[in-house]
Design a protein around this motif. Structure first.
Motif, mmCIF file in Angstrom:
data_model
loop_
_atom_site.group_PDB
_atom_site.id
_atom_site.type_symbol
_atom_site.label_atom_id
_atom_site.label_comp_id
_atom_site.label_asym_id
_atom_site.label_seq_id
_atom_site.Cartn_x
_atom_site.Cartn_y
_atom_site.Cartn_z
ATOM 1 N N THR A 131 -0.896 -53.761 -69.708
ATOM 2 C CA THR A 131 -0.700 -54.313 -68.369
ATOM 3 C C THR A 131 -0.780 -53.205 -67.330
ATOM 4 O O THR A 131 -0.813 -52.018 -67.644
ATOM 5 C CB THR A 131 0.669 -55.004 -68.275
ATOM 6 N N ASP A 132 -0.817 -53.614 -66.079
ATOM 7 C CA ASP A 132 -0.807 -52.681 -64.954
ATOM 8 C C ASP A 132 -1.956 -51.685 -65.020
ATOM 9 O O ASP A 132 -1.784 -50.480 -64.765
ATOM 10 C CB ASP A 132 0.522 -51.916 -64.882
ATOM 11 N N ASN A 486 -4.615 -46.989 -63.617
ATOM 12 C CA ASN A 486 -3.256 -47.469 -63.859
ATOM 13 C C ASN A 486 -2.524 -47.584 -62.531
ATOM 14 O O ASN A 486 -2.595 -46.706 -61.682
ATOM 15 C CB ASN A 486 -2.520 -46.499 -64.785
#
Length: 487
Positions: A131-132, A486
């Motif tokens: 994620t992210d 990120n």
């Protein structure tokens, strides 16, 4: 008085530092001088390369839509001058008017095609495993592209190299063939006008005429050149590949071939003769995809040979400006090479079924004309069935079962284009699977290409690195960068 034409370097038309030129004449009439062109030195080529290198970052950073606009404006100017480009091509290369007009239109269409493709070839987003994070890759231009192009398609082949290179943000140095440089020089006139109209920096496109050792050698060796694309003979291509890779450049070569067409037992003889004649005698056989071998089922052999000879006898051979069925060879050396292979075939014991002679008379004496040539009683290991002739020259052999036909088809070092004429769908599918060729055609001449699909050969016909045309034609001129973002 002979017109003298200049190189195009860093946005200017300029003479070579050598002060020397070479003349190009009409292969149908040697008294018709097309023009004089610069006999450039390695220093001239280096100057063009350095001009291209000086603006490679600026051009790479130019938005893709703007690069597409430049290509589109160039295509418009080429289209406006299509008749002039056609006549120029006929006079310097020898194609018939119909053949030349088709090639010019193809070049126009290529520029329009890549003008549109420029804006949707940036990269692609991928799904990350966490994620992210954004995960994607972008395509970036290689830098300076050196293009060494042939005489047999002197506007179409340069176009399918130049347009994708420019669309993806590369700058160019182009060396034309010394046999047919003028039609490409006129394309550079269109590029020059389009660049001025759209604000393209000087140095993005460069044209340097001259010899292979001086101009081509500098392209291969100069540190600022990142990629080299070459189309031409196998002998020269292998040398170029070795020299350019030694200089740590990305290299693409498309070379010769010895293309077959199979005539199966289910084929219609008249249709098969039409397909083979188009592939063998069109553009005077001066195409890397031309048919030079015909593999005919025993049951049709005699009827097919008779039908093919009828096609050859009916061809009107003459000056391209008169728009006959077949024009001359591009040069005396090409004519002599074809005539030499006629002697080789006879010495090997094959039967000269038709043609194979230099044409003489009022329409022919000042040009390089040859009659279409058909050999029968050939064996697969003969030189005339193994070595590319590059003329209107075909050898016909027979087979008894399909496995034998495929074995004969693949019994060469080359692998560019292969065809089959059949009404048996299973046989057609097997042929597509088993023929070791980069282009395979069913019930169609081996010549003729769509511009939006990949093109290239296998084995000795190609470096087997990158394909030309279509989206894959853009891959050669780009390198991917993968980004992990990120947040």
């Amino acid at each position: 008085m002979v017109d003298t034409y200049q190189n195009y370097v860093d946005g200017e038309w300029r003479d070579s530092e050598t002060g020397e030129t070479f003349e190009v004449t009409n292969p149908a009439d040697q008294s018709d001088v097309v023009g004089a062109f610069q006999r450039s030195s390695s220093a001239d080529a280096a100057g063009a390369i350095e001009a291209a290198a000086a603006v490679e970052d600026e051009w790479a950073e130019t938005p893709a839509t703007a690069r597409g606009t430049f290509l589109r404006e160039t295509a418009k100017r080429m289209d406006d001058r299509a008749e002039e480009l056609t006549e120029t091509l006929v006079r310097e290369e020898g194609k018939t008017r119909t053949e030349a007009a088709g090639e010019v239109q193809r070049a126009v269409d290529i520029f329009y095609y890549y003008a549109e493709r420029a804006k949707d070839y940036a990269g692609e987003r991928q799904e990350p495993s966490t994620t992210d994070q954004n995960l994607y890759y972008v395509r970036e231009p290689m830098g300076v592209a050196g293009l060494i192009v042939p005489w047999n398609y002197p506007i179409a082949i340069p176009s399918w190299k130049m347009a994708p290179a420019l669309a993806t943000g590369n700058t160019l140095v182009v060396k034309p063939s010394q046999d047919a440089p003028n039609v490409l020089r006129k394309v550079f006139e269109c590029l020059d006008a389009a660049a001025e109209e759209t604000g393209v920096p000087d140095g993005v496109v460069n044209f340097v005429a001259g010899g292979g050792e001086e101009v081509g050698g500098e392209i291969l060796d100069h540190d600022a050149v990142d990629t080299v694309s070459f189309t031409g003979s196998r002998q020269v291509g292998e040398m170029i590949y070795e020299q350019a890779t030694d200089s740590h450049k990305r290299v693409q070569t498309e070379l010769g071939s010895k293309n077959p067409t199979v005539v199966s037992a289910s084929a219609d003889v008249e249709e098969a003769a039409d397909v083979v004649a188009a592939g063998a005698f069109g553009v005077t056989g001066q195409a890397c995809t031309a048919t030079e071998r015909v593999v005919v089922h025993d049951s049709l052999y005699d009827d097919f040979v008779e039908a093919l000879v009828e096609r050859a006898e009916s061809l009107d051979v003459g000056p391209g400006l008169d728009d006959p069925d077949m024009g001359p060879h591009v040069s005396e050396s090409e004519l002599e090479s074809t005539l030499e292979y006629v002697e080789i075939g006879q010495d090997e014991g094959a039967t000269l079924e038709y043609g194979g002679e230099r044409l003489e008379g009022d329409d022919y004496d000042d040009g390089f004309f040859v009659s279409p040539t058909i050999f029968t009683d050939v064996e697969s290991d003969m030189r005339i069935m193994q070595e590319e002739v590059f003329g209107p020259f075909v050898g016909v052999t027979s087979y008894s079962d399909f496995d034998e036909a495929v074995e004969i088809v693949n019994d060469v070092e080359f692998g560019l284009a292969a065809g089959i004429v059949t009404q048996d769908h299973s046989e057609a599918n097997r042929f597509v699977d088993e023929a070791d060729f980069g282009v395979v055609k069913v019930n169609e001449a081996t010549t003729g290409l769509e511009l939006h699909v990949p093109f290239g050969g296998m084995n000795a016909s190609s470096s087997e690195t990158y394909r030309e045309q279509g989206e894959e034609g853009m891959d050669f001129f780009t390198i991917t960068k993968t980004v992990y973002d990120n947040y």
